[in-house]
Scaffold this motif. Structure first.
Motif, PDB file in Angstrom:
ATOM      1  N   GLN A 204     -23.999   9.293  -3.527  1.00  0.00           N
ATOM      2  CA  GLN A 204     -25.177   9.065  -2.704  1.00  0.00           C
ATOM      3  C   GLN A 204     -24.828   8.214  -1.490  1.00  0.00           C
ATOM      4  N   ASP A 207     -22.930  10.396   0.993  1.00  0.00           N
ATOM      5  CA  ASP A 207     -23.837  11.319   1.682  1.00  0.00           C
ATOM      6  C   ASP A 207     -24.676  10.589   2.729  1.00  0.00           C
ATOM      7  N   ASN A 208     -25.146   9.409   2.379  1.00  0.00           N
ATOM      8  CA  ASN A 208     -25.938   8.630   3.345  1.00  0.00           C
ATOM      9  C   ASN A 208     -25.108   8.257   4.565  1.00  0.00           C
ATOM     10  N   GLU A 211     -24.609  11.316   6.761  1.00  0.00           N
ATOM     11  CA  GLU A 211     -25.816  11.648   7.513  1.00  0.00           C
ATOM     12  C   GLU A 211     -25.991  10.707   8.710  1.00  0.00           C
ATOM     13  N   GLU A 212     -25.790   9.416   8.475  1.00  0.00           N
ATOM     14  CA  GLU A 212     -25.937   8.438   9.554  1.00  0.00           C
ATOM     15  C   GLU A 212     -24.878   8.645  10.632  1.00  0.00           C
TER      16      GLU A 212
END
Length: 228
Positions: A204, A207-208, A211-212
């Motif tokens: 997680q 993935d965060n 994305e950022e």
């Protein structure tokens, strides 16, 4: 009251039950080795996430951060590896395909996704074995117990008068297989659940970050296009 000697019970067990016990002991030893190794690796991965994200969000120039990562190419892991893969692909595509910023960002995102999957494969290595040990060890131990009890009762069939004193040692020898099966299974199941939870948490986090970072690359791609 008679003291229970596990070694004595093992030595008196039938050959098949001994073999089953040795398999379960081997499972337990390998499981603990994996638990210790994976715990160390996941601890290092968790520290890396915190340390690199602090550096990433400190306002440092991304090109400079990329050059720093480039000098340690073979040592990269986790979020730094994802950053390196994404920025490398972004820079390469920006040179050859700069009029199409969406294609540039999409390529960088794809590179980060591949890098994330590789990092997760490394983190998850050997963890499924713990789940397997936790699932099958009680049944292997139970098989040893059933076989041992059958062997004990068959031996009793050869005597004219059977007593509890005669059957008890054979049953005890057999039941020790189930005990060893549980001894192997319980830590393996607990560790499997815990380690899987930690891997999911790291996934997680990866993935965060991706994305950022994609949002930052998207802005950079369009800003550079607008300034031309």
């Amino acid at each position: 009251m008679t003291d229970m000697n596990i070694l004595d019970l093992f030595l008196k067990a039938s050959l098949l039950v001994k073999f089953i016990m040795l398999i379960l002991i081997a499972f337990s030893v390998v499981s603990w080795a994996i638990i210790i190794q994976r715990t160390r690796i996941l601890n290092a991965a968790s520290r890396e996430v915190v340390e690199f994200e602090e550096k990433f969000w400190s306002g440092v120039d991304l090109s400079k951060l990329y050059q720093e990562s480039l000098t340690r190419r073979d040592e990269l892991m986790g979020t730094e590896q994802i950053f390196y893969s994404g920025f490398k692909e972004f820079a390469r595509l920006h040179k050859i395909n700069s009029p199409v910023p969406d294609a540039v960002v999409e390529g960088a995102t794809r590179a980060m996704r591949i890098s994330t999957n590789r990092e997760l494969e490394t983190l998850e290595a050997h963890i499924p074995f713990l789940g397997t040990v936790g699932s099958i060890s009680p049944y292997i131990g139970l098989f040893g117990t059933v076989w041992g009890i059958m062997h004990a009762f068959i031996s009793l069939g050869a005597v004219k008068q059977a007593t509890l004193q005669m059957v008890a040692p054979g049953i005890a020898e057999a039941l020790i297989a189930t005990a060893i099966g549980l001894f192997a299974a319980i830590p393996a199941v607990m560790a499997y659940n815990r380690l899987t939870q930690r891997v999911n948490k790291l996934e997680q986090g990866y993935d965060n970050f991706a994305e950022e970072f994609t949002a930052i690359l998207h802005r950079q791609a369009y800003n550079s296009e607008m300034t031309k």
